[in-house]
Write a protein that holds these residues in place. Structure first.
Motif, PDB file in Angstrom:
ATOM      1  N   THR A 249      82.612  87.219  35.099  1.00  0.00           N
ATOM      2  CA  THR A 249      82.171  87.525  36.459  1.00  0.00           C
ATOM      3  C   THR A 249      83.308  87.201  37.416  1.00  0.00           C
ATOM      4  OG1 THR A 249      79.932  86.861  35.825  1.00  0.00           O
ATOM      5  CG2 THR A 249      80.346  87.112  38.177  1.00  0.00           C
TER       6      THR A 249
ATOM      7  N   PHE B 237      84.141  86.782  41.435  1.00  0.00           N
ATOM      8  CA  PHE B 237      83.512  86.599  42.746  1.00  0.00           C
ATOM      9  C   PHE B 237      84.539  86.815  43.860  1.00  0.00           C
ATOM     10  CE2 PHE B 237      81.122  83.891  39.846  1.00  0.00           C
ATOM     11  CZ  PHE B 237      79.809  84.149  40.198  1.00  0.00           C
TER      12      PHE B 237
ATOM     13  N   CYS C 283      78.797  83.432  51.160  1.00  0.00           N
ATOM     14  CA  CYS C 283      78.347  84.702  50.591  1.00  0.00           C
ATOM     15  C   CYS C 283      79.410  85.208  49.612  1.00  0.00           C
ATOM     16  CB  CYS C 283      78.174  85.678  51.756  1.00  0.00           C
ATOM     17  SG  CYS C 283      77.396  87.202  51.307  1.00  0.00           S
TER      18      CYS C 283
ATOM     19  N   TYR D  21      79.997  90.039  43.814  1.00  0.00           N
ATOM     20  CA  TYR D  21      80.501  89.796  42.467  1.00  0.00           C
ATOM     21  C   TYR D  21      80.340  91.021  41.567  1.00  0.00           C
ATOM     22  CZ  TYR D  21      75.608  88.845  41.107  1.00  0.00           C
ATOM     23  OH  TYR D  21      74.268  88.937  40.884  1.00  0.00           O
TER      24      TYR D  21
ATOM     25  N   GLY E  26      76.747  92.664  42.379  1.00  0.00           N
ATOM     26  CA  GLY E  26      75.716  91.915  43.083  1.00  0.00           C
ATOM     27  C   GLY E  26      76.253  91.188  44.295  1.00  0.00           C
TER      28      GLY E  26
ATOM     29  N   ARG F 178      75.619  87.486  46.357  1.00  0.00           N
ATOM     30  CA  ARG F 178      74.970  86.177  46.310  1.00  0.00           C
ATOM     31  C   ARG F 178      75.245  85.471  47.633  1.00  0.00           C
ATOM     32  NH1 ARG F 178      76.163  82.967  40.987  1.00  0.00           N
ATOM     33  NH2 ARG F 178      75.114  84.830  40.189  1.00  0.00           N
TER      34      ARG F 178
ATOM     35  N   ILE G 262      69.600  79.867  47.466  1.00  0.00           N
ATOM     36  CA  ILE G 262      70.576  80.840  46.957  1.00  0.00           C
ATOM     37  C   ILE G 262      69.837  82.167  46.773  1.00  0.00           C
ATOM     38  CG2 ILE G 262      72.172  81.416  45.091  1.00  0.00           C
ATOM     39  CD1 ILE G 262      72.200  78.401  44.394  1.00  0.00           C
TER      40      ILE G 262
ATOM     41  N   ASP H 177      70.137  86.197  45.641  1.00  0.00           N
ATOM     42  CA  ASP H 177      70.974  87.032  44.790  1.00  0.00           C
ATOM     43  C   ASP H 177      70.286  88.376  44.609  1.00  0.00           C
ATOM     44  OD1 ASP H 177      72.181  88.200  42.404  1.00  0.00           O
ATOM     45  OD2 ASP H 177      73.199  86.290  42.196  1.00  0.00           O
TER      46      ASP H 177
ATOM     47  N   SER I 152      71.186  92.124  42.561  1.00  0.00           N
ATOM     48  CA  SER I 152      72.187  92.774  41.712  1.00  0.00           C
ATOM     49  C   SER I 152      71.648  94.076  41.134  1.00  0.00           C
ATOM     50  CB  SER I 152      72.616  91.841  40.576  1.00  0.00           C
ATOM     51  OG  SER I 152      71.546  91.627  39.701  1.00  0.00           O
TER      52      SER I 152
ATOM     53  N   SER J  34      62.371  85.351  40.460  1.00  0.00           N
ATOM     54  CA  SER J  34      63.110  86.615  40.450  1.00  0.00           C
ATOM     55  C   SER J  34      62.179  87.766  40.101  1.00  0.00           C
ATOM     56  CB  SER J  34      64.278  86.548  39.465  1.00  0.00           C
ATOM     57  OG  SER J  34      63.808  86.620  38.150  1.00  0.00           O
TER      58      SER J  34
END
Lengths: 254, 474
Positions: free
Chosen positions: B224, B226, B234, B237, B266, B268, B275, B277, B279, B326
Motif C-alpha cells: 500500500t 499512502f 487525510c 492510498y 481509497g 482514509r 478513522i 475509510d 475504498s 464497515s
C-alpha cells in the motif's frame, strides 16, 4: 374534599424552590470537597517499606527500601535494591548518597517546589490557593462495582486543561487524580488503591502514576508496606554523616 | 528578614528580601498587583486574598502560590522574581516569564535539522510551556519518522530565558512489525510487515501465511502506498496484492482453493479518535474445486468503514476502546445481482481496580449473499474453544468477556474468559455455541503475547486446545 393545587401558586413557588435547591447544592458542593480535603489531611509522618517499579520504553526498573517523611517535608529513603542508596531531603536540600561507591549527588533545585515524594494526594491543594483547584462536584458514580465515588473537576479553558479528582464517597479518600486536555487526552493520571485503615487514617497500599514525558509514557507503581503513620521521627534521621573521602557531584534540577 | 527602603521616582517601596527563618512581620496589604503575567495564567484567586493583614509567611506564600500556578500549568521555567510592598499597601508581584529564545537540533544532518527547527519555530519568543513542547515533540516524531526526540530547556546566554535543545534519533530503516499466532482455521500464522514513511508519503508492505496439516492454507501479501495531506489528517492510498487460500466447506466436506489478485484505491481520514475509510477494490479470483473445477470471478467492491479508537487519549493502551464498523457492497460474477457485507467489532475494556480489567467484546458479520464463498468461519479468533470445525456462516453474532487479573504490573495478567456465538450455520439454521477457558497475557519488552486455553463449555476441559497470538513492532 379533594384538594387542588393552585397553578399560580405552584408557578410562583416552583422557581423559588428551585433557587433554594440550587443554593443548597452549591453549598453542598463546597462543603463536600472541603470534607474530602479534611479526610486526606492529618498524616504528619510516614515510616514504611516501599517497592517501586518504573516502566518506561519497554524497560522496568525496580527499587525497594524504607521510606520516612516528616511534617517539615524532610524525607529519607534507604534503598536496598538495586543497590544501597540513601536519598535525603532536609533543610539543606536534596541529596542522593551511594555508600558503596562513596559518591554523593547534591541536587540543586532551582524551583521553589523541590522534588518530594509525598502521600497526601491533595497536598498541592492544601498548600496552594491555586485557582485551578476551584473544584466543582460533577456527580456521584460507581467506581468499579462496589465503591461509590464523588467526582470533582476544574476546567482551565485558557490552557486547555481539565483537572479531575475522584474520591471514595464513604471514606473520602482520593481514588484518582488526573489532568487531561479538553479533548480528553490524558496527561497525568494517579491511581491510589489498596487503602487500609491505619489507626484513624486511611493509607493507600499502592500508588500508580502514569505520565506523558518527553521520552514517552512512563508508569511508576509504588507499593507501601509496613506502614506506620504519625510516629515521631527524630530530626537526626534526616541527616547523615558522609565520610571525608566521598566524591561530591552537583546536579541542577529545574 | 532584611528590610531595605528604596526611594525611587518619589515612590517609597519596601523590598522584602525574604529569607528562611526570618523574624515576625505583618503588613496591611490593600491589594495585590501582578506585573508580567503575559502567559494569561489565571491568578484571580490569589489576588483576591487582599485586602488583609499579611505576615511574612503569608507574603511568601503569595509568591510561592503564583510560581506554583505557573509550574502546574507547565510554565516550569517561569517564576516570581520579586515581591515589592509599596507604602500604600500594594503588594507588587513581579513575574519573570521565561521565553524560548532559540532552538538547537542535534542528531541529524544539516538539511533535516533545519526542517526540524522550522517545524518548532513557532515556539520562538513564546513563554516556555512544557506540555505544549511535549505535544509538539510527539508530532515531530511522527512527521520526521524519528525513533526518539529528547527536548531539554537550557539557560539562554545566562538569562532567565531558555534555549531548547532538541536531540533526535532517526529511524533509518522504517518500522518492521510482525507476529505469529496459532489459531484453529489456518494453523500457525506468521505475519511480517514493513512500514516506511517518506516525507508526505509512506509505503506499507505486509505478508502473512497460515500453515496447517502439512500445507499452507493461506499465503497473502499486499503493498500500500499512502499520499498524505499537508496536516497528515487525510491520505489517498493505492494498494495491490495477491493471496492463495485453501478453504474448507464443512457441510460439503471438501476444500476449494482461491487464488486472488486485487487492486484498490481509497481515502482514509483521521479526526481525533475516528478513522474514516472508503475504498474501491477490484478482485480477480481463480477458484478451483468450488462446484465446478475451475471458476473465474471478477468482483468490484466498494467499502466504507469507520473506526473509533481512543488509544491516543489513554496512557494505558490496554484500556483502549475500539469500535469498528464497515459496510461493503459489490457485484461479482458469482453474485451478479449484487451483494453486501456488514461487519461490526467492539472491544470496550474497563478497570474496576488498578489490578483488574474486564474486556467485553463483540463481533457481528452479515452478508446478503447465500453463496458459501462470501461467508466467514464461525470458529475463528472471535469465538474460541472449538477446533477442527470449519463451519461458515452468513450471519454470525459473537459476544465475549475476558477478565484480566494483574500478576505483575505491566508484565503478566491472567484470568478466565467466556464467549458465545449465535449464528446461522451452513444449513442456514440458527445455532448457538459457547466456549470458555483461561487467558494469559504477557508483555515483555516489545513482545506482546496473548495465550488462551479454551474449550467447548458443553464438553470436558481436557477436550480444549491452545491459541497463541504474539505480536511485536521493532
Amino acid at each position: 374534599m379533594k384538594k387542588c393545587i393552585n397553578p399560580i401558586r405552584f408557578l410562583l413557588c416552583f422557581p423559588a424552590l428551585l433557587l433554594l435547591l440550587l443554593q443548597i447544592q452549591g453549598h453542598t458542593e463546597q462543603s463536600l470537597f472541603s470534607r474530602v480535603i479534611d479526610a486526606n489531611k492529618g498524616i504528619r509522618t510516614i515510616d514504611c517499606d516501599i517497592s517501586q517499579f518504573i516502566f518506561h520504553n519497554d524497560t522496568v526498573e525496580k527499587f525497594s527500601g524504607r521510606y520516612r517523611v516528616n511534617e517539615k517535608g524532610f524525607f529519607r529513603i534507604d534503598y536496598e535494591h538495586p543497590s544501597r542508596q540513601i536519598v535525603l531531603k532536609n533543610q539543606n536540600g536534596l541529596s542522593w548518597y551511594f555508600p558503596q561507591e562513596k559518591l554523593l549527588y547534591i541536587i540543586q533545585e532551582k524551583g521553589p517546589h523541590p522534588v518530594q515524594p509525598g502521600i497526601n494526594p491533595l497536598k498541592d491543594i492544601l498548600n496552594t490557593p491555586d485557582p485551578r483547584f476551584a473544584m466543582h462536584y460533577t456527580g456521584t458514580h460507581m467506581y468499579g462495582f462496589f465503591t461509590s465515588s464523588h467526582h470533582f473537576a476544574a476546567k482551565d479553558p485558557a490552557k486547555g486543561l481539565v483537572f479531575t479528582i475522584i474520591s471514595d464517597a464513604e471514606t473520602l479518600t482520593v481514588l484518582e487524580k488526573a489532568i487531561t486536555d479538553l479533548s480528553g487526552k490524558e496527561i497525568i493520571r494517579e491511581i491510589y488503591s489498596n487503602y487500609r485503615k491505619n489507626g484513624s487514617r486511611y493509607f493507600p497500599g499502592r500508588v500508580d502514576v502514569l505520565a506523558r514525558t518527553t521520552r514517552g509514557i512512563t508508569r511508576n507503581t509504588t507499593f507501601y508496606r509496613n506502614v506506620h503513620l504519625n510516629r515521631n521521627h527524630p530530626d537526626s534521621i534526616f541527616f547523615i554523616e558522609i565520610p571525608l573521602n566521598t566524591t561530591k557531584k552537583y546536579i541542577d534540577v529545574q | 528578614m532584611k528590610l531595605l527602603t528604596v526611594v525611587r521616582s518619589c515612590v517609597v517601596t519596601i523590598i522584602l528580601l525574604i529569607t528562611a527563618g526570618g523574624s515576625l512581620f505583618a503588613a496591611e496589604i490593600t491589594r495585590i498587583e501582578i506585573i508580567g503575567n503575559n502567559a494569561g495564567v489565571n491568578l484571580d484567586r490569589i489576588v483576591s486574598r487582599a485586602p488583609g493583614s499579611f505576615s511574612e509567611r503569608d507574603i511568601r506564600a503569595v509568591g510561592t502560590a503564583i510560581t506554583a500556578s505557573y509550574h502546574a500549568l507547565g510554565y516550569t521555567t517561569s517564576r516570581v522574581d520579586r515581591l515589592v510592598l509599596r507604602r500604600d499597601g500594594t503588594l507588587q508581584v513581579y513575574i519573570l516569564e521565561s521565553h524560548i529564545r532559540d532552538i538547537t537540533v542535534s542528531g541529524v544532518s544539516g538539511g533535516k535539522a533545519d526542517k526540524i527547527r522550522a517545524f518548532l519555530a513557532g515556539f520562538i519568543n513564546q513563554v516556555y510551556n512544557r506540555p505544549m513542547v511535549l505535544e509538539r515533540a510527539e508530532a515531530l516524531k511522527r512527521e520526521f519518522n524519528l525513533n526518539r526526540v529528547l527536548i531539554s530547556p537550557r539557560n539562554y546566554r545566562n538569562s532567565p530565558d531558555v534555549l531548547i535543545s532538541v536531540e533526535v534519533q532517526e529511524s533509518t530503516v522504517g518500522n518492521v512489525y510482525g507476529g505469529i499466532g496459532i489459531e484453529p482455521i489456518y494453523g500457525i500464522v506468521p505475519s511480517l510487515g514493513y512500514y516506511y514513511p517518506f516525507t508526505g508519503t509512506a509505503l506499507d508492505l505486509h505478508g502473512e501465511a497460515g500453515y496447517r496439516e502439512g500445507r499452507f492454507r493461506k499465503v497473502k501479501g499486499d503493498i500500500t502506498f499512502f499520499i498524505f495531506s499537508d496536516d497528515n489528517s487525510c491520505a489517498l492510498y493505492f494498494s495491490g496484492g495477491g493471496s492463495r487460500h485453501i478453504e474448507t466447506w464443512e457441510y460439503q466436506d471438501y476444500t476449494y482453493t482461491v487464488l486472488s489478485w486485487s487492486s484498490a484505491i481509497g481515502i482514509r481520514a483521521v479526526y481525533r479518535a475516528l478513522i474514516f475509510d472508503i475504498s474501491l477494490r477490484e478482485i480477480v479470483s481463480g477458484i478451483t474445486d468450488y462446484y465446478i473445477e475451475e471458476y473465474d470471478d471478477y468482483d468490484t467492491r466498494i467499502t466504507a468503514s469507520i473506526v473509533y479508537a481512543d488509544n491516543t487519549d489513554l496512557m494505558d493502551r490496554y484500556n483502549t476502546t475500539r469500535i469498528s464498523a464497515s459496510v461493503s457492497g459489490g457485484k461479482s460474477t458469482m453474485e451478479d445481482s449484487g451483494y453486501s457485507i456488514a461487519d461490526l467489532d467492539i472491544r470496550v475494556p474497563f478497570s474496576p481496580a488498578v489490578w483488574f480489567r474486564i474486556i467485553p467484546r463483540a463481533h457481528v458479520r452479515y452478508t446478503t449473499s447465500h453463496k458459501r464463498f462470501f461467508w466467514s468461519y464461525v470458529y475463528d479468533a472471535h469465538l474460541l474453544g472449538f477446533f477442527d470445525d470449519y463451519t461458515a456462516s452468513r450471519f454470525k453474532n459473537i459476544a465475549g468477556i475476558d477478565f484480566e487479573f494483574e500478576l505483575f504490573p505491566e508484565l503478566l495478567y491472567t484470568g478466565p474468559f467466556i464467549n458465545s456465538g449465535y449464528f446461522e450455520n451452513e444449513l442456514q439454521e440458527w445455532d448457538m455455541q459457547t466456549g470458555t477457558g483461561l487467558k494469559i497475557r504477557l508483555k515483555y519488552k516489545k513482545l506482546h503475547i496473548q495465550s488462551y486455553y479454551a474449550w467447548d463449555i458443553s464438553k470436558n476441559p481436557s477436550k480444549g486446545g491452545l491459541y497463541i497470538f504474539a505480536e511485536s513492532r521493532f
